[in-house]
Design an enzyme around this catalytic site. Structure first.
Site, PDB file in Angstrom:
ATOM      1  N   GLY A 329       0.806  -1.222   0.000  1.00 50.64           N
ATOM      2  CA  GLY A 329       0.000   0.000   0.000  1.00 50.64           C
ATOM      3  C   GLY A 329       0.837   1.268   0.000  1.00 50.64           C
ATOM      4  O   GLY A 329       0.656   2.138  -0.861  1.00 50.64           O
ATOM      5  N   GLN A 609      -8.044  -1.524   3.777  1.00 48.30           N
ATOM      6  CA  GLN A 609      -6.676  -2.016   3.937  1.00 48.30           C
ATOM      7  C   GLN A 609      -6.011  -1.912   2.569  1.00 48.30           C
ATOM      8  O   GLN A 609      -6.185  -2.785   1.713  1.00 48.30           O
ATOM      9  CB  GLN A 609      -6.660  -3.459   4.442  1.00 48.30           C
ATOM     10  CG  GLN A 609      -6.993  -3.599   5.918  1.00 48.30           C
ATOM     11  CD  GLN A 609      -6.805  -5.026   6.395  1.00 48.30           C
ATOM     12  OE1 GLN A 609      -7.497  -5.934   5.941  1.00 48.30           O
ATOM     13  NE2 GLN A 609      -5.867  -5.219   7.308  1.00 48.30           N
ATOM     14  N   THR A 610      -5.276  -0.825   2.373  1.00 46.93           N
ATOM     15  CA  THR A 610      -4.747  -0.531   1.041  1.00 46.93           C
ATOM     16  C   THR A 610      -3.736  -1.569   0.566  1.00 46.93           C
ATOM     17  O   THR A 610      -3.601  -1.796  -0.633  1.00 46.93           O
ATOM     18  CB  THR A 610      -4.087   0.858   1.024  1.00 46.93           C
ATOM     19  OG1 THR A 610      -3.064   0.907   2.025  1.00 46.93           O
ATOM     20  CG2 THR A 610      -5.103   1.945   1.301  1.00 46.93           C
ATOM     21  N   CYS A 611      -3.006  -2.198   1.502  1.00 48.69           N
ATOM     22  CA  CYS A 611      -2.004  -3.181   1.086  1.00 48.69           C
ATOM     23  C   CYS A 611      -2.657  -4.405   0.456  1.00 48.69           C
ATOM     24  O   CYS A 611      -2.030  -5.091  -0.359  1.00 48.69           O
ATOM     25  CB  CYS A 611      -1.150  -3.617   2.280  1.00 48.69           C
ATOM     26  SG  CYS A 611      -0.003  -2.340   2.858  1.00 48.69           S
ATOM     27  N   PHE A 612      -3.907  -4.678   0.847  1.00 48.85           N
ATOM     28  CA  PHE A 612      -4.546  -5.923   0.416  1.00 48.85           C
ATOM     29  C   PHE A 612      -5.829  -5.699  -0.390  1.00 48.85           C
ATOM     30  O   PHE A 612      -6.590  -6.635  -0.613  1.00 48.85           O
ATOM     31  CB  PHE A 612      -4.840  -6.795   1.644  1.00 48.85           C
ATOM     32  CG  PHE A 612      -3.622  -7.055   2.480  1.00 48.85           C
ATOM     33  CD1 PHE A 612      -2.618  -7.885   2.018  1.00 48.85           C
ATOM     34  CD2 PHE A 612      -3.446  -6.416   3.703  1.00 48.85           C
ATOM     35  CE1 PHE A 612      -1.478  -8.111   2.773  1.00 48.85           C
ATOM     36  CE2 PHE A 612      -2.307  -6.637   4.459  1.00 48.85           C
ATOM     37  CZ  PHE A 612      -1.319  -7.480   3.998  1.00 48.85           C
TER      38      PHE A 612
END
Length: 656
Positions: A329, A609-612
């Site tokens: 992210g 959840q920007t990473c996922f």
């Protein structure tokens, strides 16, 4: 019948090889060069009989890869030997002769020859329409263009005929376009094998070469064939960072940097308020200070970490004072925020086009290179920006730049044209048309000098002391040509630096096989996305038929393209989605609401959840509440959730 069909195709299409839309002309250059090279080799050997050599196409590629390891990456696949070309063409003949035979459109060989010889196929625009039909089909699904059947294409052709009419005399029904598509499929199937062995450097300067033939007939090539070739070259010229012994840690050679987003935000606000550039404090300036001295070979090294959910990376980033782990992210957020800075006053490397500043014409969203930024430091900034765009492309990140064709065309080796100026300054183009149409009497009231104002507001002389010399009536055509030429090339110096930076990370020397629109889409993606495509690539950890899930999809459909872009930035720290679902590295996930959100869901905001690429949605009671809470979150929440707690000294130091 299949053999007769192939013979008729060869003879009939060859009869029109000199026409602009002839399919055979596109491969004539490669065959001619191969034949000439063979004659020279035979003559050097004394004309004696030679033993035939059998070699597979895979073996050719293996040999070429060994050769490429001994030369710079940008030269890869650009200097094949005559023997390699001859062997490749022979392999194509054996491997692809069945392609046209398999294209059964329900006509005899004689009819097939007549249908592909119709005069309507000499029109470039009509052939473009036909190729666009195939491009639309391949964009919707994962099928290869060369594997489509006549039955699959027929439905899309019917829609095209209903929407835009017939392709010409004798081509009112499906038979003629289906037959000519057979020729195009045959050609493109061979081009897939031939393209890697063609020297694509500067084809416009070498019209006699194989590349010159290809570029003149580029309207015959399917988009998927072009794009797949480009992606293959990108993959061939990249270097994977060797994994460490501990797969959950970073390799020692991984680049890392720390940036201060809060400082960059203050700089952005100050630049917007004062109109003065704050480049050194911007996020772009911070990244340049950290990576600007790295070699191009280092910037091409990529890594796929265990915890990054498929997100490739060239470096790992730490956000000062935010306590966020970079699992993808934050890495994407760096590129997304730099694009936002690019479209603001904080960098001043790009400025709004005159259409925007004057409120005239269309395409007011475009930003143009600032022609006033011409110092050595400025050119280094443009060079690094090109490298940054290259790193984004290598790691699957789309940067949503709003650039006109005058920027994109030179990147693929095309010349800008007078009509391209409407994307930048339609008022200047209109004025030149007005001057061109004047007669001698009306021109007496006009006072034009040999000068022009560029996009930065600078007055440029078109001839020595041009601002003091009036343009005579008989010289007005020469003045108009010089004026438009100056405007089209006002930023060549800066664009050259940008292109050099991009070429140091990407194999830009093969970009001539692409159109400028295709390169723009590969680097930037599509400005908007289809909600149905996002739906089809969504994983639910909740009941997909729950009422609040329905509200969510309805709100997304009601959003403007700008708000949908904000949504993507909110849930995955990117502004664009890949054009094809096959290019997605991870699906979108809808997760259950957090425990604290269950009691009174309407008062809580959604949690991303920007990473996922996921979002946790409270079970809102209505569509109106969903719209209100989601929109508020998109427009007001820019901070990322902390993964670790920081000491107060770390939090306060980011502002100093």
């Amino acid at each position: 019948a299949a053999e007769q069909s192939a013979d008729v195709e060869a003879s009939e299409v060859a009869a029109h090889s000199a026409e602009p839309a002839s399919a055979e002309a596109a491969s004539a250059g490669a065959n001619s060069e191969a034949s000439d090279a063979k004659q020279k080799e035979d003559a050097a050997a004394g004309g004696g009989d030679k033993q035939k050599v059998s070699i597979s196409f895979e073996e050719i590629l293996r040999i070429k890869e060994e050769m490429d390891n001994e030369q710079p990456a940008q030269e890869a696949f650009s200097r094949p030997t005559a023997a390699e070309i001859r062997r490749c063409v022979a392999e194509c003949q054996r491997a692809e002769d069945a392609e046209l035979d398999a294209w059964d459109c329900g006509v005899s060989a004689e009819q097939f020859g007549e249908l592909v010889s119709l005069s309507c196929w000499r029109s470039v625009e009509r052939v473009r329409r036909l190729v666009a039909v195939v491009d639309r089909l391949t964009r919707r699904g994962s099928r290869l263009a060369v594997n489509l059947s006549p039955q699959e294409v027929a439905g899309e052709l019917e829609t095209e005929l209903e929407r835009n009419g017939s392709f010409g005399e004798g081509a009112a029904d499906l038979l003629a376009p289906l037959a000519y598509l057979g020729v195009l499929f045959y050609l493109n199937a061979q081009l897939e094998h031939v393209l890697p062995l063609v020297d694509l450097n500067q084809p416009l300067q070498r019209p006699w070469s194989s590349a010159g033939h290809l570029i003149r007939q580029e309207h015959l090539i399917f988009q998927q064939v072009r794009v797949d070739f480009w992606k293959a070259q990108v993959e061939l010229t990249q270097t994977w960072i060797p994994p460490p012994e501990d797969e959950y840690s970073d390799p020692p050679s991984m680049l890392s940097l720390t940036v201060n987003r809060k400082q960059a935000q203050v700089a952005l606000e100050r630049a917007e308020a004062t109109g003065n550039s704050q480049l050194s404090s911007s996020l772009f300036g911070q990244v340049q200070q950290a990576l600007g001295c790295e070699s191009a070979s280092q910037l091409k090294r990529i890594y796929n970490a265990m915890l990054d959910a498929g997100q490739l990376r060239c470096f790992r980033v730490t956000f000062a004072g935010e306590g966020v782990y970079d699992n993808g992210g934050p890495y994407r957020e760096v590129f997304s925020q730099i694009v936002q800075e690019m479209h603001s006053k904080v960098q001043d490397l790009f400025i709004p086009c005159p259409n925007h500043t004057r409120g005239a014409g269309e395409h007011r969203e475009n930003w143009v290179i600032n022609p006033a930024r011409r110092t050595a430091d400025d050119l280094r900034c443009y060079f690094f920006l090109g490298q940054l765009i290259g790193m984004a492309a290598r790691t699957g990140i789309l940067m949503g730049m709003h650039w006109p064709p005058t920027v994109w065309k030179p990147l693929v080796g095309q010349q800008s044209e007078e009509a391209d100026l409407k994307w930048v300054d339609v008022q200047h183009l209109t004025m030149m048309g007005f001057v061109r149409g004047m007669d001698a009497d009306s021109y007496e009231d006009v006072s034009e000098t040999w000068s022009v104002v560029n996009s930065a507001g600078e007055l440029l002389d078109l001839v020595p002391n041009g601002r003091e010399r009036e343009v005579a009536f008989e010289d007005r055509e020469r003045y108009i040509a010089a004026s438009i030429e100056a405007r089209l090339h006002e930023s060549d110096l800066q664009l050259g630096a940008l292109r050099d930076g991009l070429a140091s990370v990407l194999p830009l020397h093969v970009s001539s096989v692409l159109t400028w629109q295709q390169l723009e889409e590969l680097l930037c993606g599509q400005e908007d996305f289809d909600v149905d495509v996002l739906k089809a690539n969504t994983e639910y950890e909740v009941d997909p038929d729950a009422p609040y899930i329905g509200y969510f999809w309805q709100v997304l459909e009601d959003y403007s393209p700008e708000l949908r872009t904000k949504f993507l930035e909110f849930v995955c720290a990117r502004s664009r989605l890949p054009a094809s679902p096959a290019e997605w590295t991870m699906p979108f996930k809808i997760q259950p609401p957090q425990s604290k959100q269950r009691a009174d869901p309407d008062k809580w905001l959604p949690h991303p959840q920007t990473c996922f690429f996921s979002i946790s949605l409270p079970e809102y009671s209505s569509k109106q509440v969903m719209y209100k809470q989601l929109t508020y979150a998109l427009l007001n929440c820019m901070e990322m959730d902390a993964d670790v707690a920081l000491q107060d000294s770390h939090n306060t130091s980011v502002w100093t």
